[in-house]
Motif scaffolding. Structure first.
Motif, PDB file in Angstrom:
ATOM      1  N   VAL A  33       0.850  -1.199   0.000  1.00  0.00           N
ATOM      2  CA  VAL A  33       0.000   0.000   0.000  1.00  0.00           C
ATOM      3  C   VAL A  33       0.883   1.246   0.000  1.00  0.00           C
ATOM      4  O   VAL A  33       1.776   1.398   0.835  1.00  0.00           O
ATOM      5  CB  VAL A  33      -0.928   0.000   1.239  1.00  0.00           C
ATOM      6  N   GLY A  34       0.626   2.109  -0.984  1.00  0.00           N
ATOM      7  CA  GLY A  34       1.398   3.347  -1.075  1.00  0.00           C
ATOM      8  C   GLY A  34       2.776   3.166  -1.681  1.00  0.00           C
ATOM      9  O   GLY A  34       3.593   4.097  -1.637  1.00  0.00           O
ATOM     10  N   GLY A  35       3.028   2.000  -2.229  1.00  0.00           N
ATOM     11  CA  GLY A  35       4.328   1.757  -2.852  1.00  0.00           C
ATOM     12  C   GLY A  35       5.459   1.968  -1.866  1.00  0.00           C
ATOM     13  O   GLY A  35       5.406   1.475  -0.732  1.00  0.00           O
ATOM     14  N   ARG A  36       6.475   2.730  -2.267  1.00  0.00           N
ATOM     15  CA  ARG A  36       7.641   2.955  -1.398  1.00  0.00           C
ATOM     16  C   ARG A  36       7.292   3.785  -0.175  1.00  0.00           C
ATOM     17  O   ARG A  36       7.945   3.686   0.862  1.00  0.00           O
ATOM     18  CB  ARG A  36       8.721   3.707  -2.187  1.00  0.00           C
ATOM     19  N   ASP A  37       6.297   4.642  -0.334  1.00  0.00           N
ATOM     20  CA  ASP A  37       5.932   5.512   0.789  1.00  0.00           C
ATOM     21  C   ASP A  37       5.374   4.712   1.961  1.00  0.00           C
ATOM     22  O   ASP A  37       5.562   5.085   3.109  1.00  0.00           O
ATOM     23  CB  ASP A  37       4.879   6.531   0.350  1.00  0.00           C
ATOM     24  N   GLY A  38       4.664   3.653   1.632  1.00  0.00           N
ATOM     25  CA  GLY A  38       3.985   2.905   2.679  1.00  0.00           C
ATOM     26  C   GLY A  38       2.727   3.631   3.123  1.00  0.00           C
ATOM     27  O   GLY A  38       2.154   4.438   2.378  1.00  0.00           O
ATOM     28  N   TRP A  39       2.312   3.358   4.350  1.00  0.00           N
ATOM     29  CA  TRP A  39       1.072   3.909   4.916  1.00  0.00           C
ATOM     30  C   TRP A  39       1.427   5.154   5.713  1.00  0.00           C
ATOM     31  O   TRP A  39       1.878   5.053   6.860  1.00  0.00           O
ATOM     32  CB  TRP A  39       0.433   2.828   5.779  1.00  0.00           C
ATOM     33  N   VAL A  40       1.302   6.299   5.060  1.00  0.00           N
ATOM     34  CA  VAL A  40       1.738   7.565   5.667  1.00  0.00           C
ATOM     35  C   VAL A  40       0.658   8.630   5.480  1.00  0.00           C
ATOM     36  O   VAL A  40      -0.283   8.464   4.689  1.00  0.00           O
ATOM     37  CB  VAL A  40       3.059   8.072   5.033  1.00  0.00           C
ATOM     38  N   ALA A  41       0.830   9.734   6.190  1.00  0.00           N
ATOM     39  CA  ALA A  41      -0.171  10.797   6.126  1.00  0.00           C
ATOM     40  C   ALA A  41      -0.203  11.465   4.756  1.00  0.00           C
ATOM     41  O   ALA A  41      -1.260  11.804   4.244  1.00  0.00           O
ATOM     42  CB  ALA A  41       0.096  11.824   7.223  1.00  0.00           C
ATOM     43  N   LYS A  42       0.968  11.656   4.174  1.00  0.00           N
ATOM     44  CA  LYS A  42       0.996  12.359   2.892  1.00  0.00           C
ATOM     45  C   LYS A  42       1.755  11.551   1.836  1.00  0.00           C
ATOM     46  O   LYS A  42       2.923  11.843   1.547  1.00  0.00           O
ATOM     47  CB  LYS A  42       1.635  13.739   3.066  1.00  0.00           C
ATOM     48  N   PRO A  43       1.100  10.566   1.278  1.00  0.00           N
ATOM     49  CA  PRO A  43       1.767   9.752   0.259  1.00  0.00           C
ATOM     50  C   PRO A  43       1.927  10.557  -1.022  1.00  0.00           C
ATOM     51  O   PRO A  43       1.158  11.487  -1.281  1.00  0.00           O
ATOM     52  CB  PRO A  43       0.790   8.586   0.047  1.00  0.00           C
ATOM     53  N   SER A  44       2.929  10.190  -1.816  1.00  0.00           N
ATOM     54  CA  SER A  44       3.139  10.933  -3.072  1.00  0.00           C
ATOM     55  C   SER A  44       1.998  10.655  -4.050  1.00  0.00           C
ATOM     56  O   SER A  44       1.704  11.475  -4.901  1.00  0.00           O
ATOM     57  CB  SER A  44       4.498  10.572  -3.681  1.00  0.00           C
ATOM     58  N   GLU A  45       1.374   9.494  -3.901  1.00  0.00           N
ATOM     59  CA  GLU A  45       0.201   9.214  -4.729  1.00  0.00           C
ATOM     60  C   GLU A  45      -0.983   8.939  -3.800  1.00  0.00           C
ATOM     61  O   GLU A  45      -0.865   8.153  -2.865  1.00  0.00           O
ATOM     62  CB  GLU A  45       0.454   7.979  -5.624  1.00  0.00           C
ATOM     63  N   ASP A  46      -2.067   9.602  -4.067  1.00  0.00           N
ATOM     64  CA  ASP A  46      -3.267   9.408  -3.272  1.00  0.00           C
ATOM     65  C   ASP A  46      -3.614   7.918  -3.207  1.00  0.00           C
ATOM     66  O   ASP A  46      -3.543   7.218  -4.210  1.00  0.00           O
ATOM     67  CB  ASP A  46      -4.411  10.194  -3.922  1.00  0.00           C
ATOM     68  N   TYR A  47      -3.993   7.446  -2.014  1.00  0.00           N
ATOM     69  CA  TYR A  47      -4.243   6.006  -1.854  1.00  0.00           C
ATOM     70  C   TYR A  47      -5.352   5.478  -2.755  1.00  0.00           C
ATOM     71  O   TYR A  47      -5.265   4.366  -3.276  1.00  0.00           O
ATOM     72  CB  TYR A  47      -4.553   5.675  -0.389  1.00  0.00           C
ATOM     73  N   ASN A  48      -6.368   6.267  -2.918  1.00  0.00           N
ATOM     74  CA  ASN A  48      -7.462   5.761  -3.745  1.00  0.00           C
ATOM     75  C   ASN A  48      -7.105   5.790  -5.234  1.00  0.00           C
ATOM     76  O   ASN A  48      -7.572   4.953  -6.004  1.00  0.00           O
ATOM     77  CB  ASN A  48      -8.750   6.512  -3.449  1.00  0.00           C
ATOM     78  N   HIS A  49      -6.247   6.723  -5.576  1.00  0.00           N
ATOM     79  CA  HIS A  49      -5.730   6.724  -6.945  1.00  0.00           C
ATOM     80  C   HIS A  49      -4.892   5.468  -7.163  1.00  0.00           C
ATOM     81  O   HIS A  49      -5.009   4.770  -8.170  1.00  0.00           O
ATOM     82  CB  HIS A  49      -4.890   7.982  -7.170  1.00  0.00           C
ATOM     83  N   TRP A  50      -4.075   5.179  -6.171  1.00  0.00           N
ATOM     84  CA  TRP A  50      -3.251   3.964  -6.217  1.00  0.00           C
ATOM     85  C   TRP A  50      -4.144   2.730  -6.338  1.00  0.00           C
ATOM     86  O   TRP A  50      -3.895   1.834  -7.159  1.00  0.00           O
ATOM     87  CB  TRP A  50      -2.392   3.889  -4.952  1.00  0.00           C
ATOM     88  N   ALA A  51      -5.196   2.695  -5.519  1.00  0.00           N
ATOM     89  CA  ALA A  51      -6.072   1.517  -5.504  1.00  0.00           C
ATOM     90  C   ALA A  51      -6.748   1.318  -6.851  1.00  0.00           C
ATOM     91  O   ALA A  51      -6.926   0.187  -7.314  1.00  0.00           O
ATOM     92  CB  ALA A  51      -7.115   1.659  -4.395  1.00  0.00           C
ATOM     93  N   GLN A  52      -7.098   2.427  -7.486  1.00  0.00           N
ATOM     94  CA  GLN A  52      -7.819   2.303  -8.753  1.00  0.00           C
ATOM     95  C   GLN A  52      -6.927   1.811  -9.886  1.00  0.00           C
ATOM     96  O   GLN A  52      -7.425   1.350 -10.906  1.00  0.00           O
ATOM     97  CB  GLN A  52      -8.455   3.652  -9.116  1.00  0.00           C
TER      98      GLN A  52
END
Ligand SMILES: *[C@@H]1O[C@H](CO)[C@@H](O)[C@H](O)[C@H]1NC(C)=O
Length: 191
Positions: A33-52
């Motif tokens: 989840v969140g690629g390299r960023d992991g589960w963080v407050a401000k990921p470089s890619e929005d989580y739902n964008h990532w999920a889609q």
């Protein structure tokens, strides 16, 4: 000769085993989840964008990586997702490195267990695809070529005879007989 006999005798069995256990399901995958960023407050890619961008399937897993003690993952119901209510969790993970199995199709809602983070959007909705049922293996329809039928003048047509059960099992019988023959041939060859 004995070896050849045995080898040939095994061919139908091998084919049977191979064809009776096809692999319909792709291997289950693990998603970070969140690629390299992991589960963080401000990921470089929005989580739902990532999920889609991903097609999640039953038995895939989500990997959440975050700072233990500072953040956590809370699985919530939809109504709690919207309001960042983490007091009614379905499941909570807080070990800093969590694997969540997507055990069924449908929607999963995740929020940060850190309320401030949730409110600024550290949340994720994952849609798991419905399980696609493999098509049952059906024999192709017999391709018998019948001469064009002339309809009797009376208009009464006799119903077509139902497909004979016997012919089918007969074929299996012959096949089995051949198989037994091969096996016997192999053993006799051995003796
Ligand atoms: C998921 O895993 C379970 C247990 O290993 C298995 O029984 C089930 O068939 C799997 N489902 C899919 C869709 O792969």
């Amino acid at each position: 000769m004995a070896f050849l006999g045995l080898l040939f005798s095994m061919i139908p069995t091998l084919l049977l085993v191979a064809s009776s256990s096809p692999r319909f399901q792709a291997e289950a995958r693990q998603y970070d989840v969140g690629g390299r960023d992991g589960w963080v407050a401000k990921p470089s890619e929005d989580y739902n964008h990532w999920a889609q961008r991903n097609r999640f399937q039953v038995n895939d897993t989500l990997h959440f990586k975050y700072n233990k003690g500072i953040d956590s993952v809370v699985v919530v119901k939809k109504e709690d997702f919207d309001s960042c209510n983490i007091n009614n969790p379905i499941q909570k993970m807080d070990d800093g490195d969590s694997i969540f199995p997507l055990s069924h199709s449908g929607l999963f809602y995740f929020v940060s267990g850190n309320l401030d983070n949730c409110k600024i959007g550290q949340k994720l909705i994952v849609l798991v695809m419905a399980v696609r049922q493999p098509h049952p293996v059906t024999a192709p329809p017999p391709t018998t070529t019948l001469p064009p039928q002339t309809v009797p003048a009376t208009g009464l047509t006799s119903p077509a005879p139902p497909p004979s059960e016997k012919s089918g099992s007969g074929r299996v019988g012959v096949g089995f007989g051949v198989l037994v023959g091969f096996v016997l041939g192999g053993f006799i060859g051995l003796a």
